[in-house]
Design a protein around this motif. Structure first.
Motif, mmCIF file in Angstrom:
data_model
loop_
_atom_site.group_PDB
_atom_site.id
_atom_site.type_symbol
_atom_site.label_atom_id
_atom_site.label_comp_id
_atom_site.label_asym_id
_atom_site.label_seq_id
_atom_site.Cartn_x
_atom_site.Cartn_y
_atom_site.Cartn_z
ATOM 1 N N GLN A 33 -0.025 -1.500 -12.697
ATOM 2 C CA GLN A 33 -0.637 -0.517 -11.763
ATOM 3 C C GLN A 33 -0.780 1.028 -12.030
ATOM 4 O OE1 GLN A 33 -2.059 -1.419 -9.280
ATOM 5 N NE2 GLN A 33 -1.463 -3.355 -9.005
ATOM 6 N N ILE A 70 2.002 1.814 -3.514
ATOM 7 C CA ILE A 70 0.607 2.270 -4.207
ATOM 8 C C ILE A 70 0.426 4.000 -4.024
ATOM 9 C CG2 ILE A 70 -1.745 2.243 -4.326
ATOM 10 C CD1 ILE A 70 -1.322 -0.308 -5.216
ATOM 11 N N TRP A 106 0.796 -1.275 0.041
ATOM 12 C CA TRP A 106 -0.060 -0.107 -0.031
ATOM 13 C C TRP A 106 0.801 1.068 0.161
ATOM 14 C CZ3 TRP A 106 -4.606 -0.554 -1.969
ATOM 15 C CH2 TRP A 106 -5.126 -1.598 -1.570
#
Ligand SMILES: CCCCCCCCCCCCCCCCCC(=O)SCCNC(=O)CCNC(=O)[C@H](O)C(C)(C)COP(=O)(O)OP(=O)(O)OC[C@H]1O[C@@H](n2cnc3c(N)ncnc32)[C@H](O)[C@@H]1OP(=O)(O)O
Ligand SMILES: NC(=O)C1=CN([C@@H]2O[C@H](COP(=O)(O)OP(=O)(O)OC[C@H]3O[C@@H](n4cnc5c(N)ncnc54)[C@H](OP(=O)(O)O)[C@@H]3O)[C@@H](O)[C@H]2O)C=CC1
Length: 464
Positions: A451, A337, A334
């Motif tokens: 991503q 991200i 995370w």
């Protein structure tokens, strides 16, 4: 055609010349039944079958009328989406292969007419069951009705199908999120589904709401609870049907197919990313070091089609479960991200942002509460005051209240991580050609690129 396109087509054509029928050869001449075809994953499944398995005979879609639109109208509208551009180019008459069947899954007998039942019983070869309620705040009775009872009814229909070769059920990697290590097995259900169905039948909605937390126990919501029960009811039929169960983790925008970045919803992380890009979301509770198990929708659908083929051709003795996750292969966290999302939005700002994007994640409850107050509620109050003074309707606090409700339901998944075994997935991949394997399981580099595509190149088709 790009290199990626060639390889992705191969997943359905088995270019290296396997001994058994290739995937595209297998689907040639087959009649396929799909539930949830108007949903996110269902649409990508329909598109992929039509594009990569062009000899498929027909796709029967169980669809309900909705929002004043007939089921035919809904299916016609769906086929005009950008998602179907490549199929349309290859075969402008592709719609002839699509046969909508009127069905409301929460009605007795799935509300399918006797004529349609007869037709489906006589011709269907493969069933893909994608329909579900994926809302985390769904009242238990409704989640049970759709995710469990409708699945039972579909299984009953499947048992009447004379030429059925495979029944593929889409579950979720989080059906057993009360466990830290999740194997490719169906765990004993938290309760015997029949007993629960019988007991809830006579209870009014208020009583059910009151006892829901006790029933769901250590699961975070009715969604994961009912998806676990659904797996059990599917498994009950493994002696009579050839069953495959797909468990995807957090499904995001397409990686490559039919083009990068396609998505039709703001569920899960996508909504969070947009809220951060608009400068609205500034803080969220998430663990920097926890694995963000995101998987692109096209990868999930490729695996689903491969599992349909494998289940029909190999007829495993018991239902095979495929954990369709990325964390064990390409762990992405995370914290990473957050970094990618923020740097992408700084380079490519969204239009009409509320503030300059600057979102941070923290695993600390108190720090998060502090930033909610300072960075969310305080600016919202000021902005609403400004709106009031200029004679407009205040709206920012309302938006933040909705955002806080949404993220409070997601934080369970961003604050911890899980380990999924994926041996069956590896076994399935080993049955494909080496090139196909690359496609079904992205390399580390490709997953990260995926991503970034997902963040930078989103093509939202919310009304699709
Ligand atoms: C900066 C970096 C940050 C990095 C950290 C990021 C961390 C993210 C963590 C995400 C973890 C997700 C884990 C999911 C795991 C399970 C996966 C599955 O199996 S199953 C799949 C997972 N299942 C799900 O994800 C379902 C989760 N969603 C729900 O349960 C409900 O939507 C709700 C309760 C959140 C809101 O209910 P309600 O108030 O009745 O509102 P409506 O539903 O009617 O929508 C109203 C509007 O809000 C929009 N919008 C929707 N969601 C979000 C969002 N997350 N956010 C923002 N917006 C969102 C929606 O599009 C709509 O827009 P519009 O049409 O008005 O323009
Ligand atoms: N999205 C994700 O991140 C993940 C999803 N999954 C699973 O994948 C599957 C598909 O999810 P997804 O595509 O995202 O979900 P969507 O919410 O996008 O789609 C749900 C589908 O189910 C249909 N449906 C819902 N209620 C009924 C009903 N009463 N009668 C007929 N059809 C109905 C919807 O039809 P309508 O258009 O009429 O509403 C829609 O086609 C689900 O089983 C979900 O559990 C698993 C892991 C992650």
């Amino acid at each position: 055609m790009t290199d990626g396109d060639a390889r992705l087509t191969d997943i359905c054509s088995g270019a290296a010349g396997g001994k058994m029928a290739t995937i595209a050869e297998y689907y040639a001449g087959k009649n396929v039944l799909i539930t949830g075809a108007t949903g996110f994953m269902g649409k990508v499944l329909v598109e992929k079958l039509l594009r990569s398995c062009p000899e498929v005979k027909a796709l029967y879609l169980l669809v309900r009328p909705k929002a004043g639109q007939s089921m035919q109208q809904r299916v016609s509208d769906m086929m005009t989406c950008k998602l179907f551009d490549r199929v349309r180019e290859d075969n402008p008459d592709f719609h002839q292969k699509i046969i909508p069947i009127s069905s409301e899954l929460v009605q007795p007998g799935l509300a399918i007419s006797p004529e349609d039942v007869e037709k489906l019983s006589g011709c269907i070869n493969i069933v893909f069951h994608c329909a579900a309620t994926i809302r985390f705040d769904e009242p238990l009775k409704h989640a049970l009705q759709l995710n469990v009872i409708a699945t039972q009814q579909l299984l009953s229909l499947a048992k009447q199908m004379h030429h059925l070769e495979a029944f593929i059920h889409i579950s979720t990697a989080y059906a057993n999120c009360n466990r830290k290590y999740i194997d490719e097995v169906i765990y004993p259900p938290p309760v015997e589904p029949k007993k629960l169905i019988d007991s809830l039948e006579w209870m009014d909605d208020g009583i059910v709401r009151d006892i829901t937390p006790r029933l769901i126990g250590d699961r975070p919501n009715t969604y994961t609870y009912t998806k676990a029960l659904a797996e059990f009811v599917v498994q009950q039929e493994q002696d009579k049907l050839n069953i495959g169960i797909i468990r995807p983790s957090i499904v995001g925008a397409s990686w490559q197919e039919p083009f990068p970045g396609w998505i039709d919803n703001f569920n899960g992380p996508s909504g969070v990313f947009i809220a951060a890009g608009k400068g609205i979301l500034r803080t969220m509770r998430a663990n920097n070091d926890a694995v963000a198990d995101l998987i692109p929708v096209d990868v999930v659908i490729n695996l689903t089609l491969a599992a349909g083929w494998y289940t029909a051709v190999h007829r495993p003795k018991s239902a095979l479960v495929y954990n369709c996750t990325t964390g064990g292969i390409n762990p992405f966290h995370w914290g990473e991200i957050e970094h990618h999302v923020m740097s992408s939005f700084k380079r490519n700002p969204l239009e009409q942002a509320f503030r300059r994007p600057n979102a941070n994640i923290t695993s600390n409850y108190l720090i998060n509460q502090y930033w909610i107050l300072v960075s969310h509620k305080f600016p919202a109050l000021i902005y609403d005051l400004f709106l009031r003074l200029s004679g407009q309707k205040p709206q920012m606090m309302r938006i933040f209240n909705r955002l806080h409700k949404a993220i409070s339901l997601l934080e369970y998944f961003s604050s911890q991580d899980w380990e999924w075994n994926s041996e069956n997935l590896s076994m399935l991949m080993s049955q494909l050609t080496p090139e196909d394997r690359k496609v079904g399981r992205p390399t580390k580099h490709a997953a990260r690129l995926g991503q970034i595509f997902n963040i930078l190149q989103l093509t939202y088709e919310p009304d699709c």
